[in-house]
Design an enzyme around this catalytic site. Structure first.
Site, PDB file in Angstrom:
ATOM      1  N   HIS A   1      32.695  35.412  37.347  1.00 49.40           N
ATOM      2  CA  HIS A   1      31.400  35.504  36.654  1.00 49.40           C
ATOM      3  C   HIS A   1      30.317  35.814  37.691  1.00 49.40           C
ATOM      4  O   HIS A   1      30.217  36.948  38.163  1.00 49.40           O
ATOM      5  CB  HIS A   1      31.135  34.198  35.907  1.00 49.40           C
ATOM      6  N   HIS A  45      34.930  45.737  32.523  1.00 49.26           N
ATOM      7  CA  HIS A  45      34.156  44.613  31.977  1.00 49.26           C
ATOM      8  C   HIS A  45      34.781  44.194  30.663  1.00 49.26           C
ATOM      9  O   HIS A  45      35.318  45.034  29.928  1.00 49.26           O
ATOM     10  CB  HIS A  45      32.694  45.042  31.769  1.00 49.26           C
ATOM     11  N   ASP A  91      28.061  44.344  38.928  1.00 45.73           N
ATOM     12  CA  ASP A  91      28.346  43.691  40.203  1.00 45.73           C
ATOM     13  C   ASP A  91      28.640  44.670  41.331  1.00 45.73           C
ATOM     14  O   ASP A  91      28.622  44.286  42.500  1.00 45.73           O
ATOM     15  CB  ASP A  91      29.553  42.750  40.054  1.00 45.73           C
TER      16      ASP A  91
END
Length: 428
Positions: free
Chosen positions: A268, A307, A363
């Site tokens: 996460h 994702h 990310d």
């Protein structure tokens, strides 16, 4: 039968039932009409990790993963990132509408009023070991805030709820900055509230001997954009934790500490740290093709790609990639950027990744920006938690007043032993 219904036949008994369809869903509890025997509890749905289960009705964030769409309260993330400030977006998430100039001024003034933390919090921070992880310090400190504001447990009082919202949005950056300073062995820096939200945070992080710290406008704006992009993301792991903990009617400080703990995990909030480690392991553009082949062979995962929700290019990744350019103009080019660009180029052209819809996510580039700002990888999840505070609180507020919600308690499918008699110790 109506058009907006589903007719189910239980092949065990031949019984049928009609389930209403609303907003593309059926009520899982309606399945309990189907029973194998008279004393049967009724049919349950089994959905590990909530892959196809909606647990809430929410008006906060909309995601279309197939189309690569992210909207806060209906506003496209691209427009908010281009024109808003973080506090304006926080107001939108919490209140449901963009503020007028007067409302925004009042909101900013209220947040500024609460940026300082009790001096006892400093002593709590000082008790941590010098190499304590900043995220662990943040989680513990936010939980400790509940002891300073016992009235926060009165969650049915709307005015009281909003006071805690103001406090948390204001104080989390202060705690985060102090956690960073603690790991560096630097004295803590108090807020300077005339600097603005992100400017004040950067001052608390990086001010040294100078009487006043003024961040580079490009870096301050880049951080503003990153905060906007990370402010909320629908029912992710930490938002679900915030709602589940909040469903017990606990104070928001305790619930938010739990949400931050969920964010702590490498799948996460720690994902951008894993991306940076991957890029450092590759080391050079020349090594990218061989690394990609090892990924395709199943040796390891390609971090920062794919994702759970997005089956298209993550819209936040596009914005962060553009933001990275403005940051590197100030800080100098990160040598790992060339590795990241080559990795992205190959992945977007290779049928292996394209067929699996493994596109760059938020990310992939954010860690490079944080590294360029001089932050250690341990601070990355903390930088995620600061803006996500507004999203968590918006989710909590919505859940607290939702009349359909009860204390969260999923059912289970028991797969253990049946009843058996206790055996005394001397006979085992």
């Amino acid at each position: 039968m109506t058009r907006d219904s589903l007719t189910v036949t239980d092949n065990r008994t031949g019984a049928t039932c009609e389930l209403a369809i609303s907003d593309g869903t059926i009520r899982a509890s309606d399945l309990r009409q189907l029973k194998a025997t008279g004393d049967d509890f009724g049919l349950m749905s089994y959905d590990p990790a909530f892959l196809n289960t909606a647990s809430v009705r929410s008006a906060i964030t909309y995601i279309d993963g197939e189309a690569g769409i992210l909207r806060y309260r209906g506003y496209p993330i691209e427009q908010l990132a281009a024109g808003s400030t973080y506090l304006e977006v926080a107001y939108l998430l919490v209140h449901g509408e963009l503020p007028t100039a007067e409302q925004l001024h009042a909101w900013e003034t209220e947040i500024v009023h609460h940026t300082f933390v009790h001096e006892s919090m400093k002593r709590l921070m000082e008790a941590f070991h010098y190499d304590a992880h900043p995220m662990g310090m943040l989680i513990a400190s936010v939980a400790a805030l509940s002891t300073f504001y016992p009235e926060a447990s009165e969650v049915d009082d709307a005015g009281n709820r909003m006071l805690q919202v103001h406090r948390l949005i204001a104080k989390v950056p202060t705690i985060a900055a102090w956690a960073y300073r603690h790991t560096r062995g630097f004295p803590y820096v108090y807020p300077e509230n005339d600097l603005g939200f992100t400017g004040n945070f950067l001052s608390m992080m990086f001010r040294m001997a100078e009487p006043r710290y003024t961040a580079d406008p490009a870096l301050e704006r880049a951080l503003e954009v990153l905060f906007i992009l990370h402010a909320d993301h629908e029912q992710n792991c930490s938002a679900n934790a915030m709602r589940a903990i909040g469903s017990s009617r606990v104070d928001p400080y305790s619930a938010l500490a739990g949400a931050a703990a969920a964010l702590y995990g490498p799948l996460h909030g720690g994902a951008n740290e894993e991306v940076l480690r991957m890029l450092a392991e590759i080391g050079d553009v020349r090594h990218v093709p061989a690394y990609v082949e090892r990924v395709k062979a199943g040796d390891f995962r390609l971090m920062g790609f794919g994702h759970r929700v997005y089956k298209n290019y993550d819209p936040r990744a596009k914005i962060i990639k553009q933001t990275a350019d403005s940051v590197f103009e100030v800080t100098g080019r990160n040598p790992l950027l060339d590795v990241a660009l080559e990795l992205e180029k190959i992945a977007l052209e290779d049928e292996y990744f394209v067929s699996r819809k493994l596109y760059p996510n938020v990310d992939f580039y954010s860690g490079l920006i944080y590294q360029a700002l001089g932050l250690p990888a341990t601070m990355f999840p903390v930088m995620f938690a600061i803006p996500r505070t507004a999203g968590w609180l918006a989710q909590w507020l919505e859940g607290v007043v939702d009349p359909e919600q009860k204390i969260a308690r999923p059912r289970q499918v028991y797969v253990g032993r049946g009843e058996r008699d206790y055996v005394p110790l001397e006979r085992r």
